[in-house]
Write a protein that holds these residues in place. Sequence first.
Motif, PDB file in Angstrom:
ATOM      1  N   ALA A  36     -10.631  14.125  14.076  1.00 46.33           N
ATOM      2  CA  ALA A  36     -11.962  13.523  14.138  1.00 46.33           C
ATOM      3  C   ALA A  36     -12.567  13.386  12.750  1.00 46.33           C
ATOM      4  CB  ALA A  36     -12.869  14.358  15.041  1.00 46.33           C
ATOM      5  N   SER A  37     -12.439  14.435  11.928  1.00 45.70           N
ATOM      6  CA  SER A  37     -13.065  14.324  10.606  1.00 45.70           C
ATOM      7  C   SER A  37     -12.295  13.339   9.732  1.00 45.70           C
ATOM      8  CB  SER A  37     -13.230  15.687   9.939  1.00 45.70           C
ATOM      9  OG  SER A  37     -12.045  16.411   9.983  1.00 45.70           O
ATOM     10  N   HIS A  38     -10.985  13.266   9.918  1.00 47.77           N
ATOM     11  CA  HIS A  38     -10.234  12.272   9.162  1.00 47.77           C
ATOM     12  C   HIS A  38     -10.672  10.858   9.526  1.00 47.77           C
ATOM     13  CE1 HIS A  38      -6.699   9.398   9.091  1.00 47.77           C
ATOM     14  NE2 HIS A  38      -6.936   9.606   7.810  1.00 47.77           N
ATOM     15  N   ARG A  39     -10.845  10.629  10.822  1.00 42.41           N
ATOM     16  CA  ARG A  39     -11.212   9.274  11.231  1.00 42.41           C
ATOM     17  C   ARG A  39     -12.585   8.878  10.742  1.00 42.41           C
ATOM     18  NH1 ARG A  39      -9.735   7.097  16.747  1.00 42.41           N
ATOM     19  NH2 ARG A  39     -10.983   8.763  17.652  1.00 42.41           N
ATOM     20  N   GLU A  85     -12.461   7.565  -0.803  1.00 42.76           N
ATOM     21  CA  GLU A  85     -11.030   7.402  -0.633  1.00 42.76           C
ATOM     22  C   GLU A  85     -10.311   8.737  -0.801  1.00 42.76           C
ATOM     23  OE1 GLU A  85      -9.087   4.752  -3.401  1.00 42.76           O
ATOM     24  OE2 GLU A  85      -7.480   4.359  -1.953  1.00 42.76           O
ATOM     25  N   ALA A  86     -10.732   9.478  -1.827  1.00 39.48           N
ATOM     26  CA  ALA A  86     -10.109  10.775  -2.082  1.00 39.48           C
ATOM     27  C   ALA A  86     -10.311  11.709  -0.895  1.00 39.48           C
ATOM     28  CB  ALA A  86     -10.676  11.392  -3.361  1.00 39.48           C
ATOM     29  N   GLU A  87     -11.515  11.664  -0.345  1.00 36.30           N
ATOM     30  CA  GLU A  87     -11.848  12.491   0.814  1.00 36.30           C
ATOM     31  C   GLU A  87     -10.955  12.139   2.006  1.00 36.30           C
ATOM     32  OE1 GLU A  87     -13.961  14.907   1.269  1.00 36.30           O
ATOM     33  OE2 GLU A  87     -14.307  14.973   3.442  1.00 36.30           O
ATOM     34  N   ALA A  88     -10.860  10.834   2.264  1.00 39.97           N
ATOM     35  CA  ALA A  88     -10.055  10.375   3.396  1.00 39.97           C
ATOM     36  C   ALA A  88      -8.585  10.735   3.192  1.00 39.97           C
ATOM     37  CB  ALA A  88     -10.207   8.869   3.579  1.00 39.97           C
ATOM     38  N   GLU A  89      -8.115  10.604   1.957  1.00 40.65           N
ATOM     39  CA  GLU A  89      -6.719  10.920   1.675  1.00 40.65           C
ATOM     40  C   GLU A  89      -6.425  12.405   1.831  1.00 40.65           C
ATOM     41  OE1 GLU A  89      -5.398   9.369  -2.086  1.00 40.65           O
ATOM     42  OE2 GLU A  89      -5.330   7.312  -1.295  1.00 40.65           O
ATOM     43  N   ARG A  94      -3.950  16.706   5.130  1.00 39.49           N
ATOM     44  CA  ARG A  94      -4.045  17.926   5.941  1.00 39.49           C
ATOM     45  C   ARG A  94      -3.654  17.636   7.383  1.00 39.49           C
ATOM     46  NH1 ARG A  94      -9.862  20.149   5.231  1.00 39.49           N
ATOM     47  NH2 ARG A  94      -9.198  21.395   7.036  1.00 39.49           N
ATOM     48  N   LEU A  95      -4.113  16.485   7.874  1.00 41.30           N
ATOM     49  CA  LEU A  95      -3.815  16.122   9.253  1.00 41.30           C
ATOM     50  C   LEU A  95      -2.313  15.927   9.469  1.00 41.30           C
ATOM     51  CD1 LEU A  95      -4.767  15.295  12.094  1.00 41.30           C
ATOM     52  CD2 LEU A  95      -4.991  12.956  11.244  1.00 41.30           C
TER      53      LEU A  95
END
Length: 421
Positions: A36-39, A85-89, A94-95
């Motif tokens: 969820a947090s990744h999305r 972007e860095a956050e999403a990556e 991790r996911l």
Amino acid sequence: MIDLRTLREDPDRLRASQRARGEDDSIVDSLLALDASHRSALSSFESLRAEQKSMGKSVSRSSGAEKDALLSRAKELATQVKAAEAEAEALAGRLSAAAAAVPNLVEEAAPHGGEDDYVVLEEVGAKPSFDFEPRDHLELGERLGAIDTERGAKVSGARFFFLTGVGARLQLGMLNLAMQQAVEAGFTPMIPPVLVKPDAMRGTGFQVEHDKEIYHLPEDDLYLVGTSEVPLAAYHADEILDAAALPLRYAGWSSCFRREAGSYGKDTRGIIRVHQFDKVEMFSFCRPEDAAEEHRRLLAWEQEMLAKVELPYRVIDVAAGDLGTSAARKFDCEAWIPSQGRYREVTSTSNCTEFQARRLSVRHRGEDGKTRPVATLNGTLATTRWIVAILENHQRADGSVVVPAALRPHVGLDVLEPVKK
RNA sequence: GGUGGAGUCGCCUAGUGGCCGAGGGCGCACGCCUCGAAAGCGUGUGUAGGGCAACCUACCGUGGGUUCAAAUCCCACCUCCACCGCCA
């Protein structure tokens, strides 16, 4: 790799599977949270990026003071985009690490529990009765001039051996018979590389970072395969297969390498547990809905081979906790070993469903035109360990060994005779 | 190991900073034409993630960097081809 979409829609299925394996089912919740947090991180990056792109176009169309103003805003936006972007990556990393650590969903019919919770499905053939004290395979092998473990140890260390003379002929004949059967059944014979890259190993379901069972060549970052399943599974990596051509069936002939770390003291005599052996392995890519049926076919082909070499054996349905990472269901055939008075594994067939295919990106096009992962399955058709069972079950009082009829044309001998008493 | 060249959508190819996720040809699919076919004409034709949808985002060998903006510029790596050296 499990399917994240399935996980979202039906998390209880993974919980049940984890429990059947005797493993932690709380990973389901941490996976869902991470997903969820990744999305959400991904979607905020994407909208920022969309804004940046459209602003970039405005920059190129403007000039003068207006351009300067736009540029300074665009610069600001650029740093935000970079951060998002860095956050999403980071979350994606991790996911995927968390998802990669989850073993395959087990088939519901598989027995629950651990190593000893297998279910015997079938016993085939009569155990031999001897009116003499049966010799074990090593004693037989030495008398026949077939197996030399002493020199194996001298040259390469413990758990290495030479097959010599009739021993080498027996193995070649047996593997040839297996290959012949496979070809007649429509398999494509393959001689694969036995050194593979980390991606092939991981894709097949091995955790190269922790697995002490795998030989690694650090100079080249290559791994010695423990079974030709690995190169065969990776053979179609990153491909979209023609659905009409499925199932694709391959029979791989290769040497196999296993470190046998942690098995100190187990099966130290003879060639039951060794660092290097040869094997003919069946491997099948098929449609997921056909996988369970294909699994039964692989088992039937294994049984056909066991019948040809005239071994008594039983078939077990391996319990969930003993399946390994990739398998959803596993059937082992265990041959009777007279000197040990028990059954020992001689074949193993696994249905890996879409687990390996998802990791390796092996897909086909479904009826709706969309790409979907295939299912992969594997099964043993013959391996060096069979020599143990063949020698012991077909031995005679004088130390000679009768070659099973189906093997004779391939071995070139009807009986293996002792060269020393 | 050394030197030189190359890696773009199934294949071939265009593209040297914004109008490029990307033009052309081949192939393929569908349609028109035809008694049928070929030719011709027209339309379409990558993968993945997200959204009910319009649509958005990512991907031009891989990974980094420069820039408001990268297929395009810079760095490293990988693969392929050629030649040289070494080994068999």
